[in-house]
Design a protein around this motif. Structure first.
Motif, PDB file in Angstrom:
ATOM      1  N   GLU A 216     -62.791  -9.691  21.644  1.00 52.65           N
ATOM      2  CA  GLU A 216     -62.736 -11.152  21.639  1.00 52.65           C
ATOM      3  C   GLU A 216     -63.898 -11.732  20.845  1.00 52.65           C
ATOM      4  O   GLU A 216     -63.734 -12.693  20.073  1.00 52.65           O
ATOM      5  CB  GLU A 216     -62.754 -11.680  23.071  1.00 52.65           C
ATOM      6  CG  GLU A 216     -62.684 -13.194  23.166  1.00 52.65           C
ATOM      7  CD  GLU A 216     -62.742 -13.692  24.602  1.00 52.65           C
ATOM      8  OE1 GLU A 216     -62.488 -14.883  24.824  1.00 52.65           O
ATOM      9  OE2 GLU A 216     -63.066 -12.880  25.506  1.00 52.65           O
ATOM     10  N   THR A 275     -60.420 -18.458  20.786  1.00 50.84           N
ATOM     11  CA  THR A 275     -59.826 -17.191  21.200  1.00 50.84           C
ATOM     12  C   THR A 275     -58.307 -17.246  21.217  1.00 50.84           C
ATOM     13  O   THR A 275     -57.625 -16.330  20.752  1.00 50.84           O
ATOM     14  CB  THR A 275     -60.340 -16.778  22.584  1.00 50.84           C
ATOM     15  OG1 THR A 275     -61.763 -16.683  22.568  1.00 50.84           O
ATOM     16  CG2 THR A 275     -59.773 -15.419  22.993  1.00 50.84           C
ATOM     17  N   LEU A 276     -57.755 -18.323  21.774  1.00 50.69           N
ATOM     18  CA  LEU A 276     -56.303 -18.448  21.872  1.00 50.69           C
ATOM     19  C   LEU A 276     -55.660 -18.481  20.484  1.00 50.69           C
ATOM     20  O   LEU A 276     -54.713 -17.740  20.204  1.00 50.69           O
ATOM     21  CB  LEU A 276     -55.953 -19.717  22.659  1.00 50.69           C
ATOM     22  CG  LEU A 276     -54.470 -20.075  22.773  1.00 50.69           C
ATOM     23  CD1 LEU A 276     -53.681 -18.936  23.384  1.00 50.69           C
ATOM     24  CD2 LEU A 276     -54.299 -21.353  23.591  1.00 50.69           C
ATOM     25  N   THR A 279     -56.120 -15.105  18.543  1.00 50.48           N
ATOM     26  CA  THR A 279     -55.269 -14.044  19.085  1.00 50.48           C
ATOM     27  C   THR A 279     -53.824 -14.273  18.662  1.00 50.48           C
ATOM     28  O   THR A 279     -53.125 -13.335  18.268  1.00 50.48           O
ATOM     29  CB  THR A 279     -55.368 -14.001  20.619  1.00 50.48           C
ATOM     30  OG1 THR A 279     -56.732 -13.844  21.012  1.00 50.48           O
ATOM     31  CG2 THR A 279     -54.556 -12.840  21.180  1.00 50.48           C
ATOM     32  N   ALA A 280     -53.370 -15.525  18.730  1.00 51.23           N
ATOM     33  CA  ALA A 280     -52.006 -15.843  18.306  1.00 51.23           C
ATOM     34  C   ALA A 280     -51.825 -15.576  16.813  1.00 51.23           C
ATOM     35  O   ALA A 280     -50.789 -15.047  16.384  1.00 51.23           O
ATOM     36  CB  ALA A 280     -51.689 -17.302  18.629  1.00 51.23           C
ATOM     37  N   HIS A 284     -49.093 -13.082  15.394  1.00 49.40           N
ATOM     38  CA  HIS A 284     -47.946 -13.959  15.131  1.00 49.40           C
ATOM     39  C   HIS A 284     -46.794 -13.249  14.423  1.00 49.40           C
ATOM     40  O   HIS A 284     -45.635 -13.618  14.599  1.00 49.40           O
ATOM     41  CB  HIS A 284     -48.388 -15.199  14.330  1.00 49.40           C
ATOM     42  CG  HIS A 284     -48.546 -14.983  12.863  1.00 49.40           C
ATOM     43  ND1 HIS A 284     -49.630 -14.349  12.311  1.00 49.40           N
ATOM     44  CD2 HIS A 284     -47.751 -15.325  11.816  1.00 49.40           C
ATOM     45  CE1 HIS A 284     -49.500 -14.315  11.002  1.00 49.40           C
ATOM     46  NE2 HIS A 284     -48.374 -14.901  10.666  1.00 49.40           N
ATOM     47  N   VAL A 313     -46.140  -8.838  22.456  1.00 48.76           N
ATOM     48  CA  VAL A 313     -47.391  -9.551  22.755  1.00 48.76           C
ATOM     49  C   VAL A 313     -47.759  -9.384  24.224  1.00 48.76           C
ATOM     50  O   VAL A 313     -48.926  -9.129  24.568  1.00 48.76           O
ATOM     51  CB  VAL A 313     -47.265 -11.048  22.397  1.00 48.76           C
ATOM     52  CG1 VAL A 313     -48.515 -11.808  22.852  1.00 48.76           C
ATOM     53  CG2 VAL A 313     -47.066 -11.224  20.897  1.00 48.76           C
ATOM     54  N   LEU A 317     -51.354  -7.595  25.453  1.00 48.65           N
ATOM     55  CA  LEU A 317     -52.388  -8.342  26.173  1.00 48.65           C
ATOM     56  C   LEU A 317     -52.478  -7.947  27.633  1.00 48.65           C
ATOM     57  O   LEU A 317     -53.557  -8.022  28.237  1.00 48.65           O
ATOM     58  CB  LEU A 317     -52.132  -9.840  26.018  1.00 48.65           C
ATOM     59  CG  LEU A 317     -52.188 -10.350  24.564  1.00 48.65           C
ATOM     60  CD1 LEU A 317     -51.999 -11.863  24.521  1.00 48.65           C
ATOM     61  CD2 LEU A 317     -53.504  -9.971  23.897  1.00 48.65           C
ATOM     62  N   CYS A 322     -55.821  -9.035  29.897  1.00 48.72           N
ATOM     63  CA  CYS A 322     -56.039 -10.469  29.704  1.00 48.72           C
ATOM     64  C   CYS A 322     -55.415 -11.246  30.854  1.00 48.72           C
ATOM     65  O   CYS A 322     -54.494 -10.764  31.525  1.00 48.72           O
ATOM     66  CB  CYS A 322     -55.426 -10.926  28.382  1.00 48.72           C
ATOM     67  SG  CYS A 322     -56.210 -10.218  26.920  1.00 48.72           S
ATOM     68  N   LYS A 329     -49.829 -18.455  27.061  1.00 45.56           N
ATOM     69  CA  LYS A 329     -50.142 -19.412  25.984  1.00 45.56           C
ATOM     70  C   LYS A 329     -50.030 -18.751  24.612  1.00 45.56           C
ATOM     71  O   LYS A 329     -49.536 -19.369  23.655  1.00 45.56           O
ATOM     72  CB  LYS A 329     -51.541 -19.984  26.192  1.00 45.56           C
ATOM     73  CG  LYS A 329     -51.657 -20.905  27.399  1.00 45.56           C
ATOM     74  CD  LYS A 329     -53.107 -21.326  27.646  1.00 45.56           C
ATOM     75  CE  LYS A 329     -53.218 -22.182  28.892  1.00 45.56           C
ATOM     76  NZ  LYS A 329     -54.627 -22.523  29.201  1.00 45.56           N
ATOM     77  N   VAL A 330     -50.489 -17.508  24.500  1.00 46.55           N
ATOM     78  CA  VAL A 330     -50.379 -16.797  23.230  1.00 46.55           C
ATOM     79  C   VAL A 330     -48.908 -16.567  22.889  1.00 46.55           C
ATOM     80  O   VAL A 330     -48.480 -16.791  21.748  1.00 46.55           O
ATOM     81  CB  VAL A 330     -51.131 -15.451  23.283  1.00 46.55           C
ATOM     82  CG1 VAL A 330     -50.868 -14.644  22.004  1.00 46.55           C
ATOM     83  CG2 VAL A 330     -52.624 -15.671  23.453  1.00 46.55           C
TER      84      VAL A 330
END
Length: 465
Positions: A216, A275-276, A279-280, A284, A313, A317, A322, A329-330
């Motif tokens: 992270e 971070t969000l 990570t996305a 993606h 995903v 995670l 996580c 959210k990701v």
């Protein structure tokens, strides 16, 4: 914290320990010394105490004198403590004894810790730039390795001891070396980089929580693409997110440049240090590893790769331990990152109904804003002839106009409760009722001011049909 606060803490402790057994044995160490030399903002205050159990004992001594807020948090196994001084209530202080470590079990990153000299403490540290000590009593900066100041000045990342020993003892230092190199844009010394490659398989002993904690920080550094490229080069990615290895050589259509991996690195670089979002951005296009096919023209196609990424995903995670709320959210961002692909380079083909539907799907403006940020980065990471740098700007402008008119998708509500709709339509929950609700929302997205009576009329009309 400000320089004034940092220096105030040191001066406070200097006066406090004068003429006590602690005098000459308390040192500011590591990051705070490095940041001071570099002229950057000090983030954390770490103290090393060169006495047996010094971190714990000094923390308890401060508490007994009534100088701490609450009781210190102590980790007696490692001889460390954490506290906040009443005089500096906004800044937490970490305290450790100077120590040496012995690694009895190579299958675990859990060394036995014992008191050691300041020299032993220095040479067991990860990188030379983190081996500076500031003697609080004398005000002198100690460069015990004789390399720390040189390496900071010449922008070099290397280990204070033999790099083979350093990375074999704690392989997380491989990730830390990459993080600091990417954080500052510095070079890793060749001998250290080669040792990182030799011992990268030792990352397999690291717990998922510790792995994610360090990864992270890598994602949040100023040059995440550079860091990710180094992780690939040393062979670390199979131990962090092995699924990404399948994107290294995965070719894309003419709309992109390079491979899926190269496009991913650029996308990550183009989103803010969050971070969000990062990570996305990193994940993606992960759905492309399972959706890759070829069209009639022989060119790569990735049908529904955004939707097919959901399970991948989640798997990644969850494996990294996580939080479930973060994972959700990701996944939302990844699954919806293609939402505006058909709207045109300047959103000229977007309808208000489509925009309202996307806003409604996002539920909150914050989620909508983050999704547009990801879409914009993805757009700008395309090949120069096909990137769409103006699309998201146009979407945001139209969204602001809808909000001003109170016709945005966040405000969309059916004027009748679903239970009432079911009674009027004579339906029970199921596919047929779901289709009715979809048609109602489609109508509301086009005509957001539709009244209750008009909705009832539509329901009855569709019921007859």
């Amino acid at each position: 914290m400000t320089d004034k606060t940092y220096n105030g803490i040191l001066a406070f402790l200097r006066d406090l320990i004068k003429d006590t057994p602690w005098e000459g044995n308390v040192f500011a160490v590591g990051g705070c010394c490095r940041d001071t030399v570099m002229g950057t903002l000090v983030k954390d205050v770490d103290l090393a105490v060169s006495l047996p159990d010094g971190g714990v004992e000094f923390a308890c001594w401060l508490h007994k004198k009534g100088l701490t807020i609450g009781e210190p948090v102590l980790f007696t196994k490692y001889g460390t403590g954490r506290l906040t001084l009443k005089a500096f209530p906004d800044d937490e202080i970490e305290l450790v004894q100077t120590r040496r470590e012995k690694y009895d079990d190579r299958t675990k990153r859990d060394p036995s810790v014992a008191f050691g000299s300041i020299e032993e403490d220095c040479f067991r540290r990860d990188l030379t730039i983190n081996t500076l000590y500031y003697d609080i009593s004398t005000g002198k900066l100690l460069d015990i390795t004789g390399k720390a100041l040189h390496d900071i000045q010449h922008h070099i990342i290397r280990t204070p001891s033999d790099p083979d020993t350093t990375f074999d003892d704690d392989p997380v230092r491989i990730l830390r070396a990459i993080r600091f190199a990417a954080r500052y844009g510095w070079e890793i010394a060749p001998e250290a980089f080669e040792a990182m490659k030799r011992y990268v398989e030792r990352l397999s002993i690291i717990s998922p929580e510790r792995m994610w904690g360090e990864f992270e920080k890598i994602l949040l550094c100023p040059h995440p693409g550079q860091a990710l490229a180094m992780l690939k080069e040393v062979g670390a990615m199979p131990y962090i997110i092995p699924e990404l290895c399948k994107t290294y050589n995965l070719a894309q259509s003419d709309y992109h440049f390079g491979t899926v991996w190269e496009h991913t690195l650029k996308t990550v670089d183009l989103v803010p240090a969050d971070t969000l979002l990062r990570t996305a951005a990193l994940l993606h296009d992960i759905g492309k590893i399972v959706s890759a096919t070829k069209g009639a023209d022989g060119k790569p196609r990735f049908p529904r790769h955004d939707r097919r990424a959901r399970s991948i995903v989640g798997l990644i995670l969850n494996r990294l331990r996580c939080r479930s709320s973060f994972i959700d959210k990701v996944i939302f961002l990844v699954v919806n990152h293609e939402a505006a692909k058909g709207w045109g380079a300047h959103a000229q083909d977007m309808t208000d109904a489509q925009l309202r539907r996307l806003e409604f799907t996002c539920r909150t403006y914050g989620r909508f804003d983050r999704l547009l940020t990801l879409i914009d980065a993805d757009n700008r990471a395309y090949a120069p002839a096909h990137c769409m740098p103006g699309q998201v700007k146009a979407i945001r402008q139209r969204a602001a106009e809808l909000k001003a008119d109170h016709t945005d998708g966040f405000s969309v509500r059916l004027p009748i409760k679903p239970s009432r709709i079911a009674r009027i339509a004579g339906m029970r929950p199921g596919p047929q009722f779901d289709e009715l609700m979809r048609r109602l929302f489609d109508h509301i997205f086009k005509k957001p001011h539709t009244s209750r009576d008009q909705v009832i009329h539509l329901i009855k009309k569709w019921k007859k049909q």
